[in-house]
Scaffold this motif. Structure first.
Motif, PDB file in Angstrom:
ATOM      1  N   LEU A  80       0.835  -1.204   0.000  1.00 37.12           N
ATOM      2  CA  LEU A  80       0.000   0.000   0.000  1.00 37.12           C
ATOM      3  C   LEU A  80       0.873   1.258   0.000  1.00 37.12           C
ATOM      4  O   LEU A  80       0.505   2.269  -0.615  1.00 37.12           O
ATOM      5  N   GLY A  81       2.035   1.193   0.673  1.00 39.60           N
ATOM      6  CA  GLY A  81       2.942   2.333   0.660  1.00 39.60           C
ATOM      7  C   GLY A  81       3.471   2.607  -0.739  1.00 39.60           C
ATOM      8  O   GLY A  81       3.532   3.775  -1.170  1.00 39.60           O
ATOM      9  N   PHE A  82       3.850   1.545  -1.462  1.00 39.83           N
ATOM     10  CA  PHE A  82       4.330   1.732  -2.830  1.00 39.83           C
ATOM     11  C   PHE A  82       3.213   2.230  -3.745  1.00 39.83           C
ATOM     12  O   PHE A  82       3.452   3.028  -4.659  1.00 39.83           O
ATOM     13  N   ILE A  83       1.993   1.742  -3.519  1.00 38.70           N
ATOM     14  CA  ILE A  83       0.861   2.237  -4.305  1.00 38.70           C
ATOM     15  C   ILE A  83       0.662   3.734  -4.054  1.00 38.70           C
ATOM     16  O   ILE A  83       0.401   4.511  -4.986  1.00 38.70           O
ATOM     17  N   SER A  84       0.800   4.149  -2.794  1.00 40.37           N
ATOM     18  CA  SER A  84       0.682   5.578  -2.472  1.00 40.37           C
ATOM     19  C   SER A  84       1.774   6.389  -3.164  1.00 40.37           C
ATOM     20  O   SER A  84       1.518   7.493  -3.668  1.00 40.37           O
ATOM     21  N   ILE A  85       2.979   5.833  -3.214  1.00 37.30           N
ATOM     22  CA  ILE A  85       4.069   6.528  -3.905  1.00 37.30           C
ATOM     23  C   ILE A  85       3.763   6.681  -5.391  1.00 37.30           C
ATOM     24  O   ILE A  85       3.994   7.747  -5.990  1.00 37.30           O
ATOM     25  N   GLU A  86       3.243   5.601  -6.004  1.00 34.94           N
ATOM     26  CA  GLU A  86       2.893   5.683  -7.421  1.00 34.94           C
ATOM     27  C   GLU A  86       1.798   6.711  -7.660  1.00 34.94           C
ATOM     28  O   GLU A  86       1.818   7.440  -8.657  1.00 34.94           O
ATOM     29  N   GLN A  87       0.833   6.789  -6.738  1.00 37.21           N
ATOM     30  CA  GLN A  87      -0.213   7.800  -6.881  1.00 37.21           C
ATOM     31  C   GLN A  87       0.376   9.206  -6.771  1.00 37.21           C
ATOM     32  O   GLN A  87      -0.024  10.116  -7.518  1.00 37.21           O
ATOM     33  N   ASN A  88       1.318   9.382  -5.846  1.00 41.61           N
ATOM     34  CA  ASN A  88       1.962  10.689  -5.712  1.00 41.61           C
ATOM     35  C   ASN A  88       2.740  11.050  -6.974  1.00 41.61           C
ATOM     36  O   ASN A  88       2.755  12.218  -7.391  1.00 41.61           O
ATOM     37  N   ASN A  89       3.399  10.041  -7.571  1.00 42.06           N
ATOM     38  CA  ASN A  89       4.103  10.305  -8.829  1.00 42.06           C
ATOM     39  C   ASN A  89       3.133  10.745  -9.915  1.00 42.06           C
ATOM     40  O   ASN A  89       3.436  11.625 -10.730  1.00 42.06           O
ATOM     41  N   GLY A  90       1.959  10.098  -9.926  1.00 41.08           N
ATOM     42  CA  GLY A  90       0.950  10.499 -10.905  1.00 41.08           C
ATOM     43  C   GLY A  90       0.475  11.925 -10.677  1.00 41.08           C
ATOM     44  O   GLY A  90       0.268  12.697 -11.631  1.00 41.08           O
ATOM     45  N   MET A  91       0.314  12.295  -9.414  1.00 42.41           N
ATOM     46  CA  MET A  91      -0.091  13.664  -9.107  1.00 42.41           C
ATOM     47  C   MET A  91       0.985  14.659  -9.505  1.00 42.41           C
ATOM     48  O   MET A  91       0.682  15.788  -9.921  1.00 42.41           O
ATOM     49  N   LYS A  92       2.264  14.260  -9.370  1.00 41.78           N
ATOM     50  CA  LYS A  92       3.343  15.137  -9.806  1.00 41.78           C
ATOM     51  C   LYS A  92       3.238  15.422 -11.301  1.00 41.78           C
ATOM     52  O   LYS A  92       3.394  16.563 -11.758  1.00 41.78           O
ATOM     53  N   ILE A  93       2.977  14.370 -12.069  1.00 36.25           N
ATOM     54  CA  ILE A  93       2.858  14.553 -13.521  1.00 36.25           C
ATOM     55  C   ILE A  93       1.700  15.474 -13.843  1.00 36.25           C
ATOM     56  O   ILE A  93       1.801  16.366 -14.704  1.00 36.25           O
TER      57      ILE A  93
END
Length: 321
Positions: free
Chosen positions: A248-261
C-alpha cells in the motif's frame, strides 16, 4: 462414499452392515442420506450432518452423547491454484472410529495407506491419533509453502530494479491480490489449528476412552506441534501485514508520482495560456500590436514558459524516468 479400513487390506466400500464388520475406522466421504443411515445403523449412534459440523460454538464441536465422543473442526485444503475450508467430523466410540468429511484430504489418504500396510490390529483411539498426526503434518507443509511464497513476495516488493511506471501499477495490483490470498490462507490454517488443538485437549481430558501411555505421548506430541505451528502462523500473519503495508505504501508513492505529472502538465499549460490570452485581447495600446516580430515574440515567450518549468521540474526529479 462409505469406506471401511482394516489393517493389511485396502479400503472396502460399505454397502451393507456386514461390510463394516471388524473395521476399526469407518470413513464417510460426501455421504448420501442412505450412507448416513447405514452408518447410523452400523455404529448405533447419530451421524452428524454437515450443518451440525459447520457449527462454530465449542459446545457444538466437542461433546459426548451416549457412548460416543463427537469432535469436529474446519479443515483447510490447499489445491495448486487455490484453497478452501471444509468441516471434518470424528465420532469416537468403543472399538470404532467414524469420520465424516465432504472433500478429499491428503492426510486421510496417507493414513489409509498406512493402515492398509500394517499387520498389527488397529484400535479406534490409535486411528484417531494417526489422523491428527497426519493432518498436523499436512498443515505444516501448507505453512512451509506459505512461508516460501511470502519470502518470494518480499523479494518482489523490495526488488532492487525499479519497474517502469507503466508496469508498476499492474505489478502492485497483482502483489496486493497475492498478499490478500496469503492472508486468507494463513487465517484459515489458524482456524484449523485452533480446532485441532481443542480436539487434542478434549481427547486428553476425556475419560470415556482412556488412552494408553504410548498414545498419550503421541497426543502430547501433537499438542506441542500444534502450538509450534500456531507460533509460526502468528509470525506469518505479521509478515502478511508488513507486506500489505509495504505494498500500500508503494501504491501511495505511485499515486503521488501520478499527481506530480498532473501538476507539471497543469503548470506548463497555465503560462502559455496566459501569454496567449494577453496577446489575444487585441487592445490598441498593446506595445507589440504593430511590431513586425510581435507574433514570433509571443510564440517564443510561450515556448519559454513551457521549457523553463520543464527544466526546473526535471532538475528536481519530478519527471521520473
Amino acid at each position: 462414499m462409505f469406506l471401511a479400513h482394516r489393517p493389511g487390506a485396502p479400503a472396502r466400500t460399505v454397502t451393507t452392515a456386514e461390510d463394516a464388520a471388524g473395521a476399526a475406522w469407518l470413513d464417510l466421504l460426501s455421504p448420501t442420506e442412505e450412507e448416513e443411515a447405514l452408518a447410523a445403523e452400523v455404529t448405533g449412534l447419530r451421524v452428524p450432518t454437515r450443518a451440525q459440523l459447520d457449527e462454530i460454538e465449542s459446545s457444538s464441536r466437542l461433546f459426548t452423547e451416549g457412548i460416543g465422543v463427537y469432535l469436529s473442526t474446519p479443515l483447510v485444503r490447499k489445491t495448486p491454484d487455490d484453497f478452501f475450508v471444509s468441516p471434518v467430523g470424528f465420532v469416537l466410540m468403543p472399538g470404532r472410529l467414524l469420520t465424516i468429511r465432504y472433500t478429499g484430504f491428503s492426510a486421510f489418504d496417507v493414513v489409509a495407506r498406512e493402515v492398509a500396510g500394517q499387520a498389527e490390529p488397529l484400535a479406534a483411539n490409535e486411528a484417531g491419533i494417526m489422523l491428527l498426526e497426519a493432518i498436523v503434518d499436512r498443515l505444516a507443509d501448507i505453512l512451509e509453502h506459505l512461508g516460501q511464497a511470502l519470502d518470494g513476495m518480499s523479494k518482489d516488493v523490495f526488488q532492487s530494479e525499479e519497474p517502469s511506471q507503466a508496469q508498476a501499477g499492474a505489478l502492485l495490483r497483482n502483489m496486493l491480490r497475492r498478499v490478500g490470498r496469503s492472508g486468507d490462507l494463513s487465517s484459515s490454517v489458524r482456524d484449523s489449528l485452533l480446532g485441532l488443538e481443542r480436539i487434542s485437549i478434549f481427547l486428553g481430558e476425556n475419560k470415556r476412552h482412556d488412552l494408553s501411555e504410548r498414545l498419550q505421548s503421541r497426543l502430547a506430541t501433537v499438542g506441542r506441534d500444534i502450538r509450534s505451528l500456531n507460533d509460526f502462523v502468528s509470525q506469518t500473519a505479521n509478515k502478511v501485514q508488513f507486506l500489505l503495508d509495504a505494498t500500500l505504501g508503494f501504491i501511495s508513492i505511485e499515486q503521488n508520482n501520478g499527481m506530480k505529472i498532473l501538476t507539471v502538465v497543469s503548470f506548463i499549460g497555465v503560462a502559455p495560456t496566459l501569454v496567449a490570452g494577453i496577446y489575444g485581447m487585441n487592445f490598441h495600446d498593446i506595445p507589440e500590436l504593430n511590431w513586425k516580430y510581435g507574433y514570433w515574440y509571443s510564440l517564443v515567450l510561450m515556448a519559454a514558459t513551457v521549457v523553463l518549468p520543464l527544466i526546473w521540474f526535471w532538475r528536481r526529479g519530478w519527471l521520473g524516468k
